[in-house]
Scaffold this active site. Structure first.
Site, PDB file in Angstrom:
ATOM      1  N   ASN A  38       3.116   1.897   7.454  1.00  0.00           N
ATOM      2  CA  ASN A  38       3.454   0.893   8.480  1.00  0.00           C
ATOM      3  C   ASN A  38       3.315  -0.517   7.943  1.00  0.00           C
ATOM      4  OD1 ASN A  38       2.293   3.349  10.241  1.00  0.00           O
ATOM      5  ND2 ASN A  38       3.774   2.184  11.419  1.00  0.00           N
ATOM      6  N   ASP A  65      -1.989   5.888  -5.004  1.00  0.00           N
ATOM      7  CA  ASP A  65      -2.279   4.992  -3.878  1.00  0.00           C
ATOM      8  C   ASP A  65      -2.643   3.601  -4.400  1.00  0.00           C
ATOM      9  OD1 ASP A  65      -3.226   3.670  -1.650  1.00  0.00           O
ATOM     10  OD2 ASP A  65      -4.547   5.287  -0.980  1.00  0.00           O
ATOM     11  N   TYR A  97      -9.010   2.483  11.638  1.00  0.00           N
ATOM     12  CA  TYR A  97      -9.700   2.080  10.404  1.00  0.00           C
ATOM     13  C   TYR A  97     -11.170   2.426  10.593  1.00  0.00           C
ATOM     14  CZ  TYR A  97      -5.593  -0.219   8.581  1.00  0.00           C
ATOM     15  OH  TYR A  97      -4.334  -0.456   8.088  1.00  0.00           O
ATOM     16  N   THR A 128      -5.950   1.419  -2.866  1.00  0.00           N
ATOM     17  CA  THR A 128      -7.372   1.613  -3.133  1.00  0.00           C
ATOM     18  C   THR A 128      -7.617   1.334  -4.614  1.00  0.00           C
ATOM     19  OG1 THR A 128      -9.258   3.122  -3.065  1.00  0.00           O
ATOM     20  CG2 THR A 128      -7.143   4.115  -3.594  1.00  0.00           C
ATOM     21  N   TRP A 133       2.283  -4.262   9.203  1.00  0.00           N
ATOM     22  CA  TRP A 133       1.685  -5.021  10.315  1.00  0.00           C
ATOM     23  C   TRP A 133       1.157  -6.355   9.824  1.00  0.00           C
ATOM     24  CZ3 TRP A 133      -3.303  -6.613   9.969  1.00  0.00           C
ATOM     25  CH2 TRP A 133      -4.174  -5.880   9.143  1.00  0.00           C
ATOM     26  N   ASP A 179       0.818  -1.204   0.000  1.00  0.00           N
ATOM     27  CA  ASP A 179       0.000   0.000   0.000  1.00  0.00           C
ATOM     28  C   ASP A 179       0.859   1.265   0.000  1.00  0.00           C
ATOM     29  OD1 ASP A 179      -1.956   1.907   0.446  1.00  0.00           O
ATOM     30  OD2 ASP A 179      -2.198   1.424   2.571  1.00  0.00           O
ATOM     31  N   SER A 203       0.034   4.240   2.800  1.00  0.00           N
ATOM     32  CA  SER A 203       0.301   4.197   4.235  1.00  0.00           C
ATOM     33  C   SER A 203       1.768   3.805   4.415  1.00  0.00           C
ATOM     34  CB  SER A 203      -0.630   3.203   4.936  1.00  0.00           C
ATOM     35  OG  SER A 203      -0.368   1.875   4.529  1.00  0.00           O
TER      36      SER A 203
END
Ligand SMILES: *[C@@H]1O[C@H](CO)[C@@H](O)[C@H](O)[C@H]1NC(C)=O
Ligand SMILES: *[C@@H]1O[C@H](CO)[C@@H](O)[C@H](O)[C@H]1NC(C)=O
Ligand SMILES: *[C@@H]1O[C@H](CO)[C@@H](O)[C@H](O)[C@H]1NC(C)=O
Ligand SMILES: *[C@@H]1O[C@H](CO)[C@@H](O)[C@H](O)[C@H]1NC(C)=O
Length: 394
Positions: A103, A283, A143, A286, A105, A98, A101
């Site tokens: 991070n 992006d 979120y 999305t 995880w 992505d 963003s």
């Protein structure tokens, strides 16, 4: 004599092997076969996007939760995902890459049996990794339906042959609502800059570049827009693949190195200039194209979209091919999208097929160009030169 020759060859091989290996690292991207293009999903992805950019869009979730329960169903039904592994020995994960963003995880083995999103995917078990280093800090990311939370950990992250050491990432013990329940990815690899990372954690690519794992500090996306194919494209670390685009890449500098944000010289629809001198964010997280209020209104009215109470615009499916091309002017070059690209054909709540304008509203001063755009235009994310490049995808 012979053995000396072999010894020398072996030595040469050892010297150059890592460099050869480190040149271009290809990550196969899978296209989700079970991707459901429903109106519900379309709404959910709009809500997710607005939360991600922390802006309202006329129908943000907080204002809608009172009446409609369906908006709580905020699934991230994205089409593209690819593999990584974490720890020693490696624990495999399918991830969403992505650029919106920053991070990394994954779900944690310590999550509760009641947390479906976590239970449905591979979970990271720190006790099973010899390279795990505890961090001690907690982390949370907002979120649509709540927060994803857990703690931070440090471990080795492998992507194809790239081995990134000492990467700090989140291990989620709580995943909100239904957002991640039936995604084809277990977690997210953020490819945005550190400025937008929670707790300013160093993003994966930054470590990758600092550890000299790639010759060039950049990565490129090639996303196929054809759902019937199992292979959905490729993410390339370390450079670009010239066989995957035609002509040359048009590079523009980033206006801010937070998101992958750059200058749009202009937007045209069927020859009409809609606006000039705008900002846009590329992006990959999305599927949508989101437009600021003014452009959103003008474009949808020019397309003859029938507005709904949900701020969607219905289009006549049998007339799609008559709709105009939209052109984004970037670095003086024209990047067009055809109606087949920007119209979303989805299944309505009653099972019928409807067509919706792919231009959704974002109450912001920038455009979001998602997979619809990146699928048409091979995109080079050049970290080292803080610039972004586009060329027609092969
Ligand atoms: C994690 O790994 C350890 C060591 O291999 C094992 O004993 C434990 O059962 C695993 N935990 C879970 C939740 O899988
Ligand atoms: C990773 O961290 C360890 C321990 O702090 C350190 O010895 C090592 O040099 C680090 N490796 C890299 C590639 O940064
Ligand atoms: C999608 O791929 C299939 C098989 O690879 C091909 O037959 C079809 O024409 C493609 N569709 C589009 C829209 O490119
Ligand atoms: C959609 O377009 C077709 C063909 O142009 C037309 O026959 C039909 O009436 C239109 N449907 C609506 C709902 O406007």
């Amino acid at each position: 004599m012979h053995s000396l020759f072999w010894l020398l060859s072996l030595w040469t091989l050892c010297l150059f092997w890592p460099r050869l290996q480190g040149k271009l690292i290809r990550i196969p991207i899978q296209f989700q076969a079970s991707f459901v293009a429903s109106r519900r999903q379309y709404r959910a992805s709009r809500s997710s996007l607005l939360v991600k950019y922390n802006v309202a869009g006329g129908q943000d979730i907080t204002s809608r939760t009172s009446g409609a329960t369906e908006t709580l169903d905020n699934r991230l039904n994205l089409e593209y995902a690819g593999p990584i592994s974490i720890g020693t020995p490696g624990q495999p994960f399918n991830m969403l890459f992505d650029t919106g963003s920053a991070n990394l995880w994954v779900p944690s083995a310590e999550c509760s049996a009641k947390n479906l999103a976590c239970q449905h995917h591979h979970r990271y078990n720190s006790s099973a990794s010899s390279t795990y280093v505890p961090d001690g800090r907690r982390f949370a990311i907002a979120y649509g339906t709540g927060s994803l939370s857990g703690r931070l950990a440090q471990d080795t992250v492998s992507i194809a042959q790239l081995v990134v050491r000492n990467q700090t990432f989140g291990i989620a013990t709580h995943e909100p609502g239904s957002t991640f329940v039936d995604t084809n990815f277990a977690g997210i690899v953020g490819l945005g800059f550190r400025a937008i990372a929670e707790q300013r954690i160093k993003p994966l690519f930054e470590n990758m570049c600092e550890q000299h794992l790639v010759d060039e500090c950049m990565f490129s996306f090639y996303l196929k827009r054809n759902g019937s194919e199992r292979m959905g494209g490729e993410l390339l670390f370390g450079g670009v693949d010239k066989t995957k685009f035609s002509g040359s890449l048009t590079y523009v500098p980033l206006t801010y190195a937070r998101y992958w944000q750059f200058q749009l010289d202009g937007i045209e629809l069927g020859g009409t200039i809609i606006n000039k001198n705008r900002q846009a964010i590329a992006d990959t997280g999305t599927a949508l194209l989101a437009a600021p209020p003014r452009e959103y209104l003008i474009i949808n009215s020019l397309l003859g979209g029938l507005p709904t109470s949900d701020k969607e615009h219905l289009l006549n499916c049998s007339e799609i091919d008559k709709l105009p091309e939209i052109v984004f002017i970037i670095g003086g070059q024209r990047f067009g999208l055809q109606p087949r690209d920007y119209v979303r054909t989805v299944t309505n709540d009653d099972g019928s097929t409807i067509c919706l304008s792919g231009f959704t509203l974002i109450e912001a001063e920038f455009w979001i160009l998602g997979d619809v755009f990146i699928g048409r235009y091979y995109t080079a994310f050049d970290v080292g030169h803080t610039r972004i490049g586009f060329a027609p995808a092969a």
